[in-house]
Design a protein around this motif. Sequence first.
Motif, PDB file in Angstrom:
ATOM      1  N   SER A 177      -2.880   3.431  -6.235  1.00 58.58           N
ATOM      2  CA  SER A 177      -2.553   3.068  -4.858  1.00 58.58           C
ATOM      3  C   SER A 177      -3.818   2.814  -4.047  1.00 58.58           C
ATOM      4  O   SER A 177      -3.845   1.945  -3.181  1.00 58.58           O
ATOM      5  CB  SER A 177      -1.756   4.175  -4.183  1.00 58.58           C
ATOM      6  N   ALA A 226      -5.125  -0.576  -5.029  1.00 57.72           N
ATOM      7  CA  ALA A 226      -4.307  -1.656  -4.478  1.00 57.72           C
ATOM      8  C   ALA A 226      -4.427  -1.732  -2.959  1.00 57.72           C
ATOM      9  O   ALA A 226      -3.870  -2.624  -2.340  1.00 57.72           O
ATOM     10  CB  ALA A 226      -2.847  -1.459  -4.869  1.00 57.72           C
ATOM     11  N   LEU A 276      -3.339   0.548  -0.770  1.00 55.74           N
ATOM     12  CA  LEU A 276      -2.216   1.143  -0.037  1.00 55.74           C
ATOM     13  C   LEU A 276      -2.569   2.511   0.518  1.00 55.74           C
ATOM     14  O   LEU A 276      -1.954   2.990   1.454  1.00 55.74           O
ATOM     15  CB  LEU A 276      -0.998   1.279  -0.951  1.00 55.74           C
ATOM     16  N   LEU A 277      -3.559   3.140  -0.089  1.00 58.14           N
ATOM     17  CA  LEU A 277      -3.994   4.455   0.388  1.00 58.14           C
ATOM     18  C   LEU A 277      -5.468   4.366   0.751  1.00 58.14           C
ATOM     19  O   LEU A 277      -6.239   3.699   0.063  1.00 58.14           O
ATOM     20  CB  LEU A 277      -3.836   5.487  -0.725  1.00 58.14           C
TER      21      LEU A 277
END
Lengths: 259, 307
Positions: free
Chosen positions: B49, B52, B54-55
């Motif tokens: 994540s 990517a 997202l975090l």
Amino acid sequence: MRQFLLFFRKEMMEMRRSFKWLWVPLVFLMLGIIQPVVTRFMPQILESSGNLPKGMTITIEPPSGSEVMAQTLGQYNSVGLMILVLSIMTLISGERQSGVSQMIFAKPVSYVSYAAAKWASMLSLVTASFVLGYAGAWYYTMQMIGNVETGAAVKAGLLYLLWLWFTGSLTLLMSSLLNPAAGIAFVSIGAAILLSMASGWLPRFTAYSPGSLPQISVRWLQASDAPAGAFGAAILCLMCMIFFFMIAAYQVKIRKSNV
Amino acid sequence: MTRTLLQVRELSKRFKEREVVKGISFNITEGSCAALLGPNGAGKTTTISMLAGLLQPSGGSIELLVNGSPTTDRRPYIGFLPQMPVFYPWMTGVEFLLYAGELAGLTSREVKSETGEWLEAVGLREAGKRRIGSYSGGMKQRLGLAQALIHRPKLLILDEPVSALDPTGRKDVLTLLQRIRRETTVLFSTHVLHDAEEICDEIIMIRNGDIALQGSLDHVRRTYSEPVIRLEVGGDEASRSWLTAACGKDFVIHSEVSGGRAKMKVANVEQASRALMADAVSHRIMIRSLEAGHSTLEDLFLKVVQA
């Protein structure tokens, strides 16, 4: 801008396919029509309920058209607000909860466009529904009750619409902050009711509060003279909406998904 | 040509008190296929994540090098498939791909041709016209792959792409991955070791948020595989007791017995198997199977995880 349109188109399509574009305007239209119709037929309704002593007659002073319009706004302030909040509460949290946001935000998308599309779709739904319902109420009032003063009705309607926008923005803000749908609905409806009640209890401190907008619009219809504080409340309401939008866009950015 | 594509330095993630990823560093070279291995809860999904985008990492850096120079925003060059891809059930497959492609920045003409191409590639040409709500798990995974690849990313990141699928779905996705990896660098996480052995050439094993082991698959095999004998005997009492006794011989370094089977780690496979067979013959024991070989990636994984 292109991404905003993409997001907006998707929101519109979703609202159409989930029939929000059908039932929200219909409920608002119904709410709008009920008040003038019930008022008009009140004597007949009472008569047919049948438990009046024989010979008793009721004379109800027929209210003026503007008064009925004001009562209609009262309808919107209870059931209407709830329908509005329920129909948009998961607009932001739903995608985060389901996980579809993971795929969306892994792409080079702008968070402001995303939030703006949510806002734009909410505003269009609210505006269309309220305009339809208000127009319906106006039409039936004119037909069944009596004349409504155009200038006052338009101004009152616009101010009330602003209040619905405010509630919608508040709901979207909550949707960006919280996950459970029940929590979003509870906080949004609760805050809206509190705000509008507070302006009744403490008029001195809430002169320009967005919560005083419903009362201002009702007073406008009944008294037909410009109530104090309308302009200030409208400006403050718009500023609150912009503020809510900015917080929500930031929240979308830092909480892209539930992982 | 071995240029570094992704450079991860001291990446860490802390959720309140718990440190889930504890400063891991690794590189991924262009054109390779890397597998992120680890047991459940090791921090695979958290790492993925963060890669990517997202975090937000608590510390460390992630750099994607396009043509040798680092990028400020790596999202245009990454395709991502989450663990359980969720779509809008009210959209059709085609509509979602069009939407995903345009979000990724393709023009409307490009996105039309790419959508047709990818639907064909993942075998959803017919189903593309149906609503996603009616798709099976395997179809959703394939649609997820298509949406991750529609903008021709440099790096494809997949989180457990096959773990939730039945054997046919798994095979479909693996075949697709074999094809994709010829054009794109792939990083995927999994706990199914067989899949990793099948398609990747580099492995990164993590445990409790730390890198336990990393390197190319060949290197790992060469360095860590140990000579192992797998032995199976009949189910009768005599054979069983012989097997237990055989495990106690001095050439056996380590052994595991379960039922009529034994796995023995030995120093020299050839000598040991000869000795075992001779011993079995002298005790008139039937050997059902004897396999002299090396420990598999799975053995290594278990060793790393349990260590």
